[in-house]
Design a protein around this motif. Structure first.
Motif, mmCIF file in Angstrom:
data_model
loop_
_atom_site.group_PDB
_atom_site.id
_atom_site.type_symbol
_atom_site.label_atom_id
_atom_site.label_comp_id
_atom_site.label_asym_id
_atom_site.label_seq_id
_atom_site.Cartn_x
_atom_site.Cartn_y
_atom_site.Cartn_z
ATOM 1 N N THR A 18 -12.249 14.451 9.368
ATOM 2 C CA THR A 18 -12.941 13.708 10.429
ATOM 3 C C THR A 18 -12.114 13.704 11.713
ATOM 4 O O THR A 18 -12.649 13.577 12.807
ATOM 5 C CB THR A 18 -13.224 12.259 10.003
ATOM 6 N N LYS A 19 -10.797 13.855 11.555
ATOM 7 C CA LYS A 19 -9.945 13.920 12.737
ATOM 8 C C LYS A 19 -9.532 15.378 12.937
ATOM 9 O O LYS A 19 -9.173 16.054 11.979
ATOM 10 C CB LYS A 19 -8.701 13.055 12.503
ATOM 11 N N GLU A 20 -9.616 15.842 14.194
ATOM 12 C CA GLU A 20 -9.314 17.248 14.480
ATOM 13 C C GLU A 20 -7.939 17.673 14.006
ATOM 14 O O GLU A 20 -6.967 16.936 14.166
ATOM 15 C CB GLU A 20 -9.387 17.495 15.999
ATOM 16 N N ASN A 21 -7.863 18.874 13.457
ATOM 17 C CA ASN A 21 -6.581 19.491 13.147
ATOM 18 C C ASN A 21 -6.062 20.127 14.437
ATOM 19 O O ASN A 21 -6.558 21.153 14.889
ATOM 20 C CB ASN A 21 -6.789 20.525 12.040
ATOM 21 N N GLN A 22 -5.051 19.479 15.047
ATOM 22 C CA GLN A 22 -4.541 19.925 16.352
ATOM 23 C C GLN A 22 -4.067 21.372 16.328
ATOM 24 O O GLN A 22 -4.211 22.104 17.294
ATOM 25 C CB GLN A 22 -3.384 19.020 16.793
ATOM 26 N N ASP A 23 -3.496 21.724 15.192
ATOM 27 C CA ASP A 23 -2.946 23.079 15.099
ATOM 28 C C ASP A 23 -4.042 24.133 15.170
ATOM 29 O O ASP A 23 -3.879 25.172 15.788
ATOM 30 C CB ASP A 23 -2.156 23.204 13.788
ATOM 31 N N LEU A 24 -5.168 23.845 14.563
ATOM 32 C CA LEU A 24 -6.286 24.790 14.608
ATOM 33 C C LEU A 24 -6.822 24.908 16.034
ATOM 34 O O LEU A 24 -7.090 26.009 16.529
ATOM 35 C CB LEU A 24 -7.406 24.337 13.648
ATOM 36 N N THR A 25 -6.935 23.780 16.700
ATOM 37 C CA THR A 25 -7.399 23.802 18.084
ATOM 38 C C THR A 25 -6.456 24.643 18.942
ATOM 39 O O THR A 25 -6.878 25.519 19.690
ATOM 40 C CB THR A 25 -7.438 22.362 18.653
ATOM 41 N N ARG A 26 -5.170 24.382 18.765
ATOM 42 C CA ARG A 26 -4.176 25.098 19.541
ATOM 43 C C ARG A 26 -4.232 26.609 19.252
ATOM 44 O O ARG A 26 -4.242 27.438 20.147
ATOM 45 C CB ARG A 26 -2.781 24.547 19.199
ATOM 46 N N THR A 27 -4.301 26.925 17.989
ATOM 47 C CA THR A 27 -4.303 28.335 17.612
ATOM 48 C C THR A 27 -5.559 29.047 18.128
ATOM 49 O O THR A 27 -5.492 30.195 18.566
ATOM 50 C CB THR A 27 -4.204 28.470 16.078
ATOM 51 N N THR A 28 -6.673 28.360 18.100
ATOM 52 C CA THR A 28 -7.909 28.967 18.603
ATOM 53 C C THR A 28 -7.807 29.243 20.103
ATOM 54 O O THR A 28 -8.161 30.324 20.583
ATOM 55 C CB THR A 28 -9.116 28.044 18.323
ATOM 56 N N HIS A 29 -7.293 28.290 20.834
ATOM 57 C CA HIS A 29 -7.152 28.485 22.281
ATOM 58 C C HIS A 29 -6.132 29.578 22.610
ATOM 59 O O HIS A 29 -6.314 30.352 23.538
ATOM 60 C CB HIS A 29 -6.802 27.167 22.968
ATOM 61 N N LYS A 30 -5.091 29.648 21.808
ATOM 62 C CA LYS A 30 -4.111 30.728 21.994
ATOM 63 C C LYS A 30 -4.761 32.080 21.752
ATOM 64 O O LYS A 30 -4.491 33.056 22.458
ATOM 65 C CB LYS A 30 -2.949 30.559 21.003
ATOM 66 N N LEU A 31 -5.591 32.112 20.715
ATOM 67 C CA LEU A 31 -6.280 33.365 20.398
ATOM 68 C C LEU A 31 -7.100 33.834 21.595
ATOM 69 O O LEU A 31 -7.037 34.992 22.004
ATOM 70 C CB LEU A 31 -7.211 33.169 19.190
#
Length: 820
Positions: A656-669
């Motif tokens: 329910t709470k965003e996984n910050q690492d996934l968000t970061r990795t997606t934006h890096k991608l």
RNA sequence: GCCGAGGUGGCGGAAUGGUAGACGCGGUGGACUUAAAAUCCAUUGUCCUAAAAGACGUGCGAGUUCGAGUCUCGCCCUCGGCACCA
């Protein structure tokens, strides 16, 4: 050759997918390009192919990445014109006609239709409504029109020039028909003959062609290649006195870049074709000289190409006076002097020019040293001394440096009107005549009374007669076509004859980029309004093998047409990117080796996308790549993983709470892939996407995402991959509930703030050697970082009884502890 | 000869002067399977070692630097282009 078998069990059928979407895009005219829209226009071209009949992997290697880049620009919000056409005049068609009795037109058009099917199977965005096909009269008519314009403006002229002549076939050969000095048909040795030929005056533009100020981004390599080809050099035209001979001219002019060696001249050499040769030849040398000229005229390509060839020459019997010191020097002719360069005459300075040195040794001529290494230098010469030094044996110029002497002696000669500083270029005018059938007829008529008469514009095009007969004589069929040859003079109406030569096919390719905006326009080669919307070309891609010929001819054409007043821009291609060569399994591909990769087979086995991906993954595009058969399965495996991961139902994610690492990795991608595709670095862009896929597998396994961020990650991946793998991403786009078409979407954008890491791995070194790595928060203070480093258990042993010299801290990267 | 590009594991190739070998291929071991394929997991530069630790390692030789695949100098090799241009 057997192809690599697919060892992957796909979750989908690539063949069906390819077909489904290719047909849909085609029916919807998805890639139709409007000339204007609310978007900014972007003209991106790849070099059009010769329709050889079958697309080989080299075509795909040129076209798939350029298609991906054009698609990417499209998704960046540009209105992209990425057209395709065919360079369809040329020799192979004519050879097919001679060997197999197929008419060049039929052979060419059959090949084109086959190749178009293959391009279709690649999933390219070519808008076929804009196809350009150079062998059609509605195209080559404009070659003829340009020829007339150039002629009117003094940029096309007729002149006598040596050509490649095959004595066996009794005909002229184009350069590309001469293979290692032999005729490509009968393998007899090719010699040189003189013929009347048409030229374009590209040398008028030598200076402007040296300037690349008006292009935005061209590889340095290509610019250098063109500069070398143009070959600008500064020198002096210096006169040698002949007045004592009482002939038609009192002096002979030579060109030299080494005027500082003027006192070292011990002979003069003329090119055998030089117009003073006959006057200078004394009666008792006449026989020898004529014999030499004749053998030179018939010298073979093989001999000419040989570098180690002995210098040969013959004495004319006459002498010239070197006015600077009054020395009488013998005049020779030799074929190492080229008529086409400089003045066709050279002052021989054996002491300081290796060629002159060899010539002097052979004919026992004086060698006078005029440049010394230093003042005491009296060594005799084993070879020419070509370095700089101090003048000697040079009268009042003695003891000055040779660089200074270049100026002093030139000024001295200019004052006495004996010489003048000039600039010379290696570049020659462009010989466009080809004694072939399958090309654009040169629109010229020869009239007994009026001479050279251009065909009036209203009579264009001069049609290539379809009913020519192809015999294996090696001669152009036009020579034996009376209906074509015989005509009336447009001036006086008397009987006249047509030019039977056709144009070099490089004429076709020198302006085809002006035709794509309006391929069917028939009032002119282009509609200026359309032209302005697209030209010059924003991005051009193609092989470096065209570095000088095609690219320089195109630049010349644009500059000449600009000066004629047809448009205002100066350069045809603003940005240029050269892809490298593709090889297969560490070897150059060739039919004789039997290692030619046939793309069609792979497309059937793996689907177009996998082939496209592999071509872009093999290596950096500009450096070429090595197609290794087994490697393609890795791409199939990956695309299948992309499929499987994209089709996961996002409802399975319960975070329910965003996984910050996934968000970061997606934006890096997004950042990394966007930047890489932009610069044609497809291989690393794909590596990032593969890494991301591996990462998503972990996320999925650990259920470590919210449904929304999972969807965002998948969507981003598909959008970034869409230009490279258009079919599968389109299918997945649909399967994940998005609206057709993925190719009308925008490249996702990234938020720079979301890319910033919270922690970083600090490398701890002792004397530059890595001893530990510690995870620390971002922006750690120097003192804090040093403290962390010094207290590391792995570091401690290295510091026992050691004095710390200093500590280097590179924020967020490393601490280097320097001990004695 | 001149100009240009390059030389990194078994292979294709990654690395703004800051953890060399990302990513992929291939190999090895394992899981699943009656078995195989596919898939998944682990491992994979070399040497030493039971392991940990260490040493060595980007064509060769020097240099600059706290630190060099990356910068400088001198060589060697491979590939592309030009080649008697005065």
């Amino acid at each position: 050759m057997a192809i690599a078998k697919r060892s992957v069990q796909f979750s989908f059928d690539p063949k069906t997918l390819d077909r489904k979407w290719q047909d849909r895009w085609s029916n919807d005219k998805l890639y139709h390009v409007a000339d204007t829209s609310e978007k900014q226009n972007w003209f991106e071209m790849t070099m059009y192919p010769y329709p050889s009949g079958d697309t080989h992997i080299g075509h795909w290697y040129a076209m798939a990445p350029s298609d991906a880049h054009a698609r990417f620009r499209r998704m960046q919000g540009y209105n992209v014109l990425h057209p395709m056409g065919f360079d369809s005049f040329g020799l192979p068609a004519e050879n097919a006609a001679i060997r197999r009795g197929i008419h060049p037109y039929k052979w060419t058009m059959d090949n084109i239709s086959n190749m178009k099917k293959q391009f279709y199977s690649m999933g390219t965005i070519y808008d076929w409504d804009r196809e350009v096909n150079t062998c059609q009269p509605d195209y080559y008519k404009w070659n003829q029109w340009f020829f007339l314009k150039l002629f009117e403006n003094g940029l096309a002229y007729r002149s006598n020039a040596p050509v490649n002549w095959c004595g066996q076939c009794q005909t002229v050969l184009a350069n590309e028909q001469v293979i290692n000095g032999k005729c490509d048909r009968c393998e007899s040795v090719v010699i040189h003959r003189d013929l009347e030929q048409w030229f374009f005056k590209i040398t008028n533009y030598a200076e402007e062609l040296l300037s690349f100020d008006k292009v935005i981004d061209w590889p340095e390599k290509i610019k250098t290649l063109q500069e070398n080809w143009i070959g600008k050099s500064f020198g002096v035209q210096v006169k040698f006195d002949l007045s004592h001979l009482q002939i038609s001219t009192p002096e002979i002019e030579t060109f030299t870049t080494r005027i500082d060696t003027l006192f070292g001249v011990t002979f003069i050499v003329l090119a055998p074709e030089h117009n003073l040769v006959s006057e200078l030849t004394t009666p008792d040398n006449k026989e020898k000289v004529e014999k030499y000229i004749n053998t030179t005229r018939e010298y073979s390509e093989i001999e000419r190409l040989s570098t180690e060839r002995d210098k040969t020459g013959v004495f004319t019997g006459s002498y010239a006076t070197n006015t600077i010191n009054g020395n009488k020097v013998p005049i020779f002719i030799a074929d190492y002097v080229l008529m086409q360069y400089g003045t066709g005459a050279v002052m021989g300075v054996p002491a300081h020019d290796q060629r002159d040195f060899e010539f002097a040794k052979k004919y026992d001529l004086d060698i006078i040293r005029v440049i010394a290494k230093n003042k005491n230098d009296t060594e005799s010469l084993e070879e020419a001394y070509t370095e700089s030094g101090i003048l000697t044996n040079s009268g009042k110029f003695d003891n000055i440096s040779n660089e200074e002497a270049k100026i002093k002696i030139a000024e001295h000669l200019e004052q006495l009107n004996l010489g003048i500083r000039t600039t010379t270029y290696r570049l020659r005018d462009w010989l466009i005549s080809r004694q072939r059938y399958w090309g654009t007829p040169i629109p010229i008529i020869y009239c007994g009374d009026c001479g050279i008469v251009p065909v009036p514009e209203k009579d264009l095009p001069v049609i290539l007669p379809p009913d020519a007969e192809f015999k294996p004589t090696g001669e152009s069929p036009l020579k034996y076509h009376p209906e074509f040859i015989n005509c009336k003079c447009p001036n006086c109406g008397n009987d006249a004859e047509r030019e039977t030569d056709t144009m070099d096919t490089f004429v076709d390719s020198s302006w085809y980029f002006l035709r794509y905006p309006n391929p069917k326009y028939d009032n002119a080669p282009f509609d200026l309004n359309k032209l302005k919307l697209w030209n010059p070309v924003d991005q051009y891609t193609g092989g470096a093998e065209h570095a000088v010929l095609h690219l320089m001819y195109s630049r010349f054409f644009v500059k000449a047409l600009r000066d004629i007043g047809l448009f205002k821009f100066d350069e045809p291609f603003l940005r240029l990117f050269n892809q490298g060569m593709i090889i297969a399994n560490h070897q150059k591909m060739s039919k004789s080796r039997g290692n030619v990769i046939a793309p069609d087979d792979y497309v059937l086995e793996f689907g177009a996308d996998v082939v496209r991906i592999y071509l872009m993954f093999l290596g950096p595009w500009d450096q070429g790549g090595d197609w290794i058969d087994s490697g393609i399965n890795g791409m199939a495996r990956w695309i299948n993983r992309v499929w499987n991961i994209s089709t996961i139902n996002s409802n399975k994610f319960t975070l329910t709470k965003e996984n910050q690492d996934l968000t970061r990795t997606t934006h890096k991608l997004i950042k990394n892939v966007t930047e890489d595709i932009d610069r044609f670095k497809f291989n690393t862009a794909l590596a990032f996407m593969m890494e991301f896929t591996n990462y998503l597998n972990q996320i999925s396994e650990n259920n470590n995402a919210t449904p929304e961020q999972w969807n965002f990650a998948i969507k981003s991946l598909l959008l970034l991959l869409a230009p490279i793998a258009p079919h599968i991403t389109e299918e997945l786009w649909e399967l994940t509930g998005n609206q057709y078409s993925i190719h009308n979407q925008s490249v996702p954008s990234f938020n720079p703030k979301l890319i910033e890491d919270e922690t970083t791995t600090l490398v701890i070194q002792v004397n530059g050697k890595v001893r530990d790595t510690i995870e620390v928060g971002i922006n750690t203070e120097k003192e804090k970082a040093e403290e962390i480093a010094l207290s590391s258990e792995k570091i401690q042993p290295y510091l026992v009884n050691q004095a710390i010299n200093r500590i280097i801290y590179v924020p967020d990267k490393l601490v280097n502890i320097v001990i004695k």
